[in-house]
Write a protein that holds these residues in place. Structure first.
Motif, PDB file in Angstrom:
ATOM      1  N   UNK A   1      -2.430   0.936  -6.749  1.00  8.67           N
ATOM      2  CA  UNK A   1      -1.795   1.943  -5.909  1.00  8.67           C
ATOM      3  C   UNK A   1      -2.206   1.712  -4.459  1.00  8.67           C
ATOM      4  N   UNK A   2      -1.522   2.414  -3.547  1.00  4.61           N
ATOM      5  CA  UNK A   2      -1.898   2.379  -2.147  1.00  4.61           C
ATOM      6  C   UNK A   2      -1.007   1.550  -1.251  1.00  4.61           C
ATOM      7  N   UNK A   3      -0.028   0.871  -1.826  1.00  2.00           N
ATOM      8  CA  UNK A   3       0.867   0.077  -0.998  1.00  2.00           C
ATOM      9  C   UNK A   3       1.812   0.952  -0.195  1.00  2.00           C
ATOM     10  N   UNK A   4       2.612   0.305   0.635  1.00  2.00           N
ATOM     11  CA  UNK A   4       3.579   1.037   1.437  1.00  2.00           C
ATOM     12  C   UNK A   4       4.149   0.188   2.540  1.00  2.00           C
ATOM     13  N   UNK A   5       4.842   0.837   3.457  1.00  2.00           N
ATOM     14  CA  UNK A   5       5.449   0.180   4.617  1.00  2.00           C
ATOM     15  C   UNK A   5       4.583   0.453   5.836  1.00  2.00           C
ATOM     16  N   UNK A   6       4.219  -0.594   6.542  1.00  2.00           N
ATOM     17  CA  UNK A   6       3.361  -0.443   7.712  1.00  2.00           C
ATOM     18  C   UNK A   6       3.805  -1.440   8.776  1.00  2.00           C
ATOM     19  N   UNK A   7       3.585  -1.082  10.026  1.00  2.00           N
ATOM     20  CA  UNK A   7       3.920  -1.998  11.117  1.00  2.00           C
ATOM     21  C   UNK A   7       2.856  -3.079  11.257  1.00  2.00           C
ATOM     22  N   UNK A   8       3.258  -4.189  11.802  1.00  2.00           N
ATOM     23  CA  UNK A   8       2.302  -5.262  12.055  1.00  2.00           C
ATOM     24  C   UNK A   8       1.134  -4.740  12.881  1.00  2.00           C
TER      25      UNK A   8
ATOM     26  N   UNK B   1      -1.155  -2.856  11.554  1.00  2.00           N
ATOM     27  CA  UNK B   1      -1.629  -1.678  10.861  1.00  2.00           C
ATOM     28  C   UNK B   1      -2.562  -1.997   9.700  1.00  2.00           C
ATOM     29  N   UNK B   2      -2.941  -0.937   8.972  1.00  2.00           N
ATOM     30  CA  UNK B   2      -3.900  -1.064   7.877  1.00  2.00           C
ATOM     31  C   UNK B   2      -3.405  -0.339   6.633  1.00  2.00           C
ATOM     32  N   UNK B   3      -3.851  -0.818   5.504  1.00  2.00           N
ATOM     33  CA  UNK B   3      -3.637  -0.154   4.221  1.00  2.00           C
ATOM     34  C   UNK B   3      -4.874  -0.370   3.365  1.00  2.00           C
ATOM     35  N   UNK B   4      -5.095   0.560   2.448  1.00  2.00           N
ATOM     36  CA  UNK B   4      -6.174   0.404   1.474  1.00  2.00           C
ATOM     37  C   UNK B   4      -5.581   0.507   0.079  1.00  2.00           C
ATOM     38  N   UNK B   5      -5.703  -0.578  -0.663  1.00  2.00           N
ATOM     39  CA  UNK B   5      -5.214  -0.619  -2.031  1.00  2.00           C
ATOM     40  C   UNK B   5      -6.330  -0.247  -2.992  1.00  2.00           C
ATOM     41  N   UNK B   6      -5.949   0.378  -4.100  1.00  2.00           N
ATOM     42  CA  UNK B   6      -6.892   0.728  -5.152  1.00  2.00           C
ATOM     43  C   UNK B   6      -6.381   0.211  -6.480  1.00  2.00           C
TER      44      UNK B   6
ATOM     45  N   UNK C   1      -7.103  -3.631   3.940  1.00  2.00           N
ATOM     46  CA  UNK C   1      -6.318  -4.623   4.657  1.00  2.00           C
ATOM     47  C   UNK C   1      -6.109  -4.151   6.093  1.00  2.00           C
ATOM     48  N   UNK C   2      -6.631  -4.886   7.028  1.00  2.00           N
ATOM     49  CA  UNK C   2      -6.490  -4.580   8.451  1.00  2.00           C
ATOM     50  C   UNK C   2      -5.707  -5.683   9.142  1.00  2.00           C
TER      51      UNK C   2
END
Length: 113
Positions: A7-14, A16-21, A81-82
Motif C-alpha cells: 500500500x501507499x502508492x499514488x500520483x505525485x509530481x517529480x 515529491x515523496x511517497x512511503x510504501x508499506x 521514496x524521495x
C-alpha cells in the motif's frame, strides 16, 4: 501461506515523496530477508532494495533517494521514496529477497513531470 499486501502508492509530481508499506504474513518475518521490486509497463520486474539482519542494499538508480526499513513487530517493510522521477513510475511489489514469489497485488506509483 506467505502473503504480501502493499500500500501507499499514488500520483505525485517529480521531486515529491511517497512511503510504501508492505504487510507480511505466513512467514517468520523477523529472520526473513525482504525486498522491494518494481515493474514498469513493458519492462521486466527489477530489484529496488533489500534488507536483512546485516543491512540493506539499493539498486544504483535509487541509491541516495530511497530508504528501505522494517518493523519486525508489525511484520511490515517500508520503502521511503524521495526525489521521485518520472522513470520511477511502476507497480511496486515487496517479497522475500531470495525466494521468487508469491507476488501481491502491488501498489502503483506514478510520477508526473
Amino acid at each position: 501461506q506467505v502473503q504480501f499486501v502493499e500500500s501507499g502508492g499514488g500520483l505525485v509530481q517529480a521531486g515529491g515523496s511517497l512511503r510504501l508499506s508492505c504487510l507480511v504474513s505466513g512467514t517468520a518475518f523477523s529472520v526473513t530477508p525482504m525486498a522491494w521490486y518494481r515493474q514498469a509497463p513493458g519492462n521486466e520486474r527489477e530489484l529496488v532494495a533489500d534488507i536483512s539482519s546485516v543491512g540493506s542494499t539499493y539498486a544504483p538508480f535509487v541509491e541516495g533517494r530511497f530508504t528501505i526499513s522494517r518493523d519486525n513487530g508489525r511484520k511490515t517493510v517500508y520503502l521511503q521514496m524521495n526525489s521521485l522521477r518520472p522513470e520511477d513510475t511502476a507497480v511496486y511489489y515487496c517479497s522475500r529477497r531470495y525466494v521468487s514469489g508469491p507476488w501481491g497485488q502491488g501498489t502503483q506509483v506514478t510520477v508526473s513531470s
